[in-house]
Design a protein around this motif. Structure first.
Motif, PDB file in Angstrom:
ATOM      1  N   GLY A 258       0.804  -1.284  -0.200  1.00 21.18           N
ATOM      2  CA  GLY A 258       0.036  -0.044  -0.093  1.00 21.18           C
ATOM      3  C   GLY A 258       0.771   1.244   0.034  1.00 21.18           C
ATOM      4  N   PHE A 259       1.959   1.301   0.812  1.00 19.75           N
ATOM      5  CA  PHE A 259       3.067   2.450   0.729  1.00 19.75           C
ATOM      6  C   PHE A 259       4.324   1.617   1.005  1.00 19.75           C
ATOM      7  CE2 PHE A 259       5.196   5.519   3.610  1.00 19.75           C
ATOM      8  CZ  PHE A 259       5.334   6.447   2.511  1.00 19.75           C
ATOM      9  N   GLY A 260       4.837   1.247   2.047  1.00 21.27           N
ATOM     10  CA  GLY A 260       5.965   0.780   2.161  1.00 21.27           C
ATOM     11  C   GLY A 260       6.708   1.385   3.203  1.00 21.27           C
ATOM     12  N   ASN A 261       6.296   1.152   4.282  1.00 17.07           N
ATOM     13  CA  ASN A 261       7.044   1.975   5.590  1.00 17.07           C
ATOM     14  C   ASN A 261       8.360   1.434   5.691  1.00 17.07           C
ATOM     15  OD1 ASN A 261       4.266   3.109   6.040  1.00 17.07           O
ATOM     16  ND2 ASN A 261       4.278   2.034   8.043  1.00 17.07           N
ATOM     17  N   VAL A 262       8.639   0.582   5.427  1.00 17.00           N
ATOM     18  CA  VAL A 262      10.094  -0.068   5.578  1.00 17.00           C
ATOM     19  C   VAL A 262      11.169   0.536   4.856  1.00 17.00           C
ATOM     20  CG1 VAL A 262       9.632  -2.264   6.877  1.00 17.00           C
ATOM     21  CG2 VAL A 262       9.407  -2.155   4.232  1.00 17.00           C
ATOM     22  N   ILE A 263      10.723   1.110   3.476  1.00 14.19           N
ATOM     23  CA  ILE A 263      11.646   1.850   2.720  1.00 14.19           C
ATOM     24  C   ILE A 263      12.018   3.108   3.225  1.00 14.19           C
ATOM     25  CG2 ILE A 263      11.863   2.805   0.372  1.00 14.19           C
ATOM     26  CD1 ILE A 263       9.961   0.802  -0.698  1.00 14.19           C
ATOM     27  N   VAL A 264      10.956   3.715   3.737  1.00 17.20           N
ATOM     28  CA  VAL A 264      11.397   5.266   4.621  1.00 17.20           C
ATOM     29  C   VAL A 264      12.042   5.002   5.759  1.00 17.20           C
ATOM     30  CG1 VAL A 264      10.104   7.136   5.473  1.00 17.20           C
ATOM     31  CG2 VAL A 264       9.144   6.005   3.728  1.00 17.20           C
ATOM     32  N   GLU A 265      11.895   3.903   6.381  1.00 14.77           N
ATOM     33  CA  GLU A 265      12.615   3.622   7.572  1.00 14.77           C
ATOM     34  C   GLU A 265      14.045   3.209   7.430  1.00 14.77           C
ATOM     35  OE1 GLU A 265      11.044   0.237   9.666  1.00 14.77           O
ATOM     36  OE2 GLU A 265       9.286   1.262  10.011  1.00 14.77           O
ATOM     37  N   ALA A 266      14.212   2.765   6.152  1.00 12.09           N
ATOM     38  CA  ALA A 266      15.867   2.452   5.735  1.00 12.09           C
ATOM     39  C   ALA A 266      16.241   3.873   5.011  1.00 12.09           C
ATOM     40  CB  ALA A 266      15.780   1.370   4.382  1.00 12.09           C
ATOM     41  N   LEU A 267      15.663   4.741   4.422  1.00  8.99           N
ATOM     42  CA  LEU A 267      16.118   5.752   3.950  1.00  8.99           C
ATOM     43  C   LEU A 267      16.365   6.750   5.135  1.00  8.99           C
ATOM     44  CD1 LEU A 267      13.581   6.603   1.003  1.00  8.99           C
ATOM     45  CD2 LEU A 267      15.917   5.920   0.736  1.00  8.99           C
ATOM     46  N   GLU A 268      15.545   6.777   5.972  1.00  5.89           N
ATOM     47  CA  GLU A 268      15.999   7.808   7.173  1.00  5.89           C
ATOM     48  C   GLU A 268      17.295   7.269   7.973  1.00  5.89           C
ATOM     49  OE1 GLU A 268      13.600   9.478  11.098  1.00  5.89           O
ATOM     50  OE2 GLU A 268      12.881   7.488  10.448  1.00  5.89           O
ATOM     51  N   HIS A 283       7.636   3.102  -5.951  1.00  7.92           N
ATOM     52  CA  HIS A 283       8.107   3.966  -6.938  1.00  7.92           C
ATOM     53  C   HIS A 283       7.680   5.493  -6.642  1.00  7.92           C
ATOM     54  CE1 HIS A 283       3.790   3.477  -8.462  1.00  7.92           C
ATOM     55  NE2 HIS A 283       3.949   4.554  -8.948  1.00  7.92           N
ATOM     56  N   GLU A 284       6.455   5.703  -5.654  1.00  6.05           N
ATOM     57  CA  GLU A 284       6.248   7.037  -5.272  1.00  6.05           C
ATOM     58  C   GLU A 284       7.336   7.565  -4.452  1.00  6.05           C
ATOM     59  OE1 GLU A 284       2.219   7.781  -4.150  1.00  6.05           O
ATOM     60  OE2 GLU A 284       1.475   6.175  -5.349  1.00  6.05           O
ATOM     61  N   ILE A 285       7.759   6.520  -3.297  1.00  5.73           N
ATOM     62  CA  ILE A 285       8.565   7.050  -2.338  1.00  5.73           C
ATOM     63  C   ILE A 285      10.138   7.151  -3.091  1.00  5.73           C
ATOM     64  CG2 ILE A 285       9.910   6.163  -0.279  1.00  5.73           C
ATOM     65  CD1 ILE A 285       7.342   4.402   0.554  1.00  5.73           C
ATOM     66  N   LEU A 286      10.402   6.235  -3.727  1.00 14.97           N
ATOM     67  CA  LEU A 286      11.882   6.352  -4.606  1.00 14.97           C
ATOM     68  C   LEU A 286      11.717   7.304  -5.815  1.00 14.97           C
ATOM     69  CD1 LEU A 286      12.673   2.653  -4.347  1.00 14.97           C
ATOM     70  CD2 LEU A 286      13.262   4.599  -2.798  1.00 14.97           C
ATOM     71  N   CYS A 287      10.894   7.813  -5.845  1.00 15.08           N
ATOM     72  CA  CYS A 287      10.699   8.793  -7.185  1.00 15.08           C
ATOM     73  C   CYS A 287      10.895   8.249  -8.432  1.00 15.08           C
ATOM     74  CB  CYS A 287      11.416  10.257  -6.807  1.00 15.08           C
ATOM     75  SG  CYS A 287      10.677  11.171  -5.542  1.00 15.08           S
ATOM     76  N   ASP A 288      10.369   6.948  -8.662  1.00 22.14           N
ATOM     77  CA  ASP A 288      10.784   6.351  -9.901  1.00 22.14           C
ATOM     78  C   ASP A 288      12.132   5.967 -10.331  1.00 22.14           C
ATOM     79  OD1 ASP A 288       8.266   6.302 -10.698  1.00 22.14           O
ATOM     80  OD2 ASP A 288       8.251   8.276 -11.656  1.00 22.14           O
ATOM     81  N   GLY A 289      12.843   5.780  -8.982  1.00 27.41           N
ATOM     82  CA  GLY A 289      14.248   5.391  -9.170  1.00 27.41           C
ATOM     83  C   GLY A 289      15.203   6.313  -8.701  1.00 27.41           C
ATOM     84  N   LYS A 290      14.931   7.614  -8.542  1.00 30.49           N
ATOM     85  CA  LYS A 290      15.892   8.778  -8.070  1.00 30.49           C
ATOM     86  C   LYS A 290      16.508   8.236  -6.714  1.00 30.49           C
ATOM     87  CE  LYS A 290      15.964  13.724  -6.888  1.00 30.49           C
ATOM     88  NZ  LYS A 290      15.380  15.270  -7.077  1.00 30.49           N
TER      89      LYS A 290
END
Length: 348
Positions: A258-268, A283-290
Motif C-alpha cells: 500500500g505504501f512501504g513504511n520499511v523503505i522510508v525507515e531504511a532511507l531515514e 515508486h512513489e517513495i523512491l521517485c521512480d528510481g531517483k
C-alpha cells in the motif's frame, strides 16, 4: 500509535476504540490515551457495539483504517447519529489484496465501498496508487480521495553507545536487510533466491526481520540452497533501528505494498534501497528510481543484479535521509490535523 502521540503533543485528546483490547503494542500506548474495548469477536460483529458507543460519544472525529472497518464505521456513525467528522483511511490496493477471494467477495467489496464511502466526510489513501485503486473500485470520482502518506520517518537517530545486534556483529561482510511480516505477499522466498545468486566473494549476509506463517518454508528454502548460515531470521523486533544501522543495503521484494513504511525507515538511516516496482508505494517513495533501485516484480535475476550493483556503489546517504524527511511524523501529523480538525480538539 505514533500519530496519537504526536496529536497528544498538539493538545488533541485521543481515544482508541478497539474490537478487542489486545495486541503486541497495547502496553506501549501512552498512559493518557483512553482505550475502549467493544468486545467484538470479529470485525463484522462490531457494527452495533460501535453504533452504541458513538451514540454517546462527544468526539469531534472518528478515524477508521482498513477495510472492512472503513465501511463499517461510516454506517455505524450514521445509525448512531454521530455529529462529528467520519474519516476513513485505506492502506492497501484492495483490488490486488483481495483478487483471489472470488467473484462474490469482489462484488461485496465494491458494493460496500460504493454505499459506505459517501457516508464519510473524508477518504484517504496512503499513496496515489491506493487512492486511484479506491476510486476505481468504488466508482466514486478520484477527487473524492485525498493522499496522505504514512508517517514512517520518526526522527530516530543513532543512540549514544549503541551496540550492533549480536547476530550481525560477526557478519564477515556486507549485510542486506529486509523487514516485514513473513507472509507470501512479501516474497521473502524471492529475495532468498535472488540472494543465492550473489557471487560468494561478496561474503554477504541476508537478515530478514519479522515473524509469520512463512517462517518454516523460508528456513527450508535457505537450507535447500545451502544458505542456512548466511540467511538470518531473528523474528519480530520492537525497534529495528539498530538493525538498519548495522546493514549496508535494504531490499524489498513484495508483490504489492500500500505504501512501504520499511523503505522510508531504511532511507531515514541513509541506507540504500533496492525494491520491486510493485503497486503502489515504492515508486512513489523512491521517485521512480531517483532515491533507490526499482526492479520488476517476481524477477529474481533482476533483483539479484540490482543488489550486486547497489553493493558496489557509494550511496549519497544525506540525499536518502533528506527524502525520508518528506514522510516525517510531524509533517504527516499536521496533514491529518489540517484535514480533520479546525477548532476541534478531540478525536477517536
Amino acid at each position: 500509535m505514533n500519530l496519537a502521540k504526536a496529536w497528544g503533543r498538539e493538545g488533541v485528546s485521543v481515544e482508541f476504540v478497539l474490537c478487542r483490547n489486545e495486541g503486541e503494542l497495547i502496553s506501549d500506548l501512552p498512559p493518557d490515551v483512553k482505550v475502549t474495548d467493544l468486545g467484538a469477536a470479529r470485525m463484522r460483529s462490531a457494527l452495533l457495539p460501535l453504533a452504541r458507543y458513538l451514540r454517546n460519544s462527544r468526539a469531534d472525529v472518528i478515524l477508521a483504517a482498513m477495510w472492512p472497518l472503513t465501511v463499517i464505521v461510516p454506517v455505524a456513525a450514521r445509525i448512531a447519529g454521530f455529529k462529528g467528522q467520519v474519516v476513513v483511511s485505506e492502506h492497501s490496493p484492495l483490488s490486488i489484496a483481495f483478487k483471489d477471494r472470488g467473484r462474490m467477495h469482489n462484488i461485496a467489496l465494491r458494493l460496500s465501498m460504493r454505499l459506505a464511502y459517501p457516508l464519510a466526510n473524508q477518504r484517504i489513501g496512503v499513496s496515489r496508487g491506493v487512492a486511484d485503486d479506491l476510486a476505481s473500485l468504488s466508482g466514486l470520482p478520484r477527487s473524492n480521495f485525498r493522499v496522505i502518506y504514512n508517517p514512517a520517518a520518526l526522527g530516530v537517530s543513532l543512540g549514544v553507545g549503541e551496540q550492533t545486534p549480536d547476530l550481525l556483529a560477526g557478519a564477515p561482510g556486507p549485510v542486506i536487510i529486509s523487514v516485514g511480516t513473513l507472509k507470501r505477499v512479501k516474497r521473502f522466498d524471492l529475495l532468498i533466491r535472488a540472494f543465492s545468486e550473489i557471487p560468494s566473494h561478496f561474503r554477504v549476509t541476508l537478515c530478514i526481520l519479522g515473524e509469520g506463517n512463512e517462517r518454516a518454508a523460508l528456513e527450508q528454502l535457505a537450507t535447500s540452497l545451502g544458505l542456512q548460515d548466511r540467511v538470518l531470521l531473528p523474528g519480530f523486533v520492537t525497534d529495528p533501528g539498530p538493525w538498519y544501522r548495522a546493514a549496508s543495503l535494504f531490499a524489498l521484494a513484495s508483490d504489492y505494498e500500500g505504501f512501504g513504511n520499511v523503505i522510508v525507515e531504511a532511507l531515514e538511516q541513509g541506507l540504500p534501497v533496492v525494491s520491486t516496482d510493485c503497486p503502489s508505494g515504492p515508486h512513489e517513495i523512491l521517485c521512480d528510481g531517483k532515491y533507490g533501485r526499482l526492479v520488476p516484480v517476481g524477477n529474481a535475476a533482476a533483483l539479484s543484479d540490482s543488489l550486486v550493483a547497489a553493493l558496489q556503489e557509494k550511496p549519497d546517504r544525506e540525499l536518502l535521509k533528506s527524502r525520508a524527511r518528506d514522510f516525517s511524523l510531524d509533517k504527516i501529523s499536521r496533514e491529518y490535523l489540517s484535514l480533520m480538525l479546525t477548532s476541534k480538539r478531540s478525536m477517536t
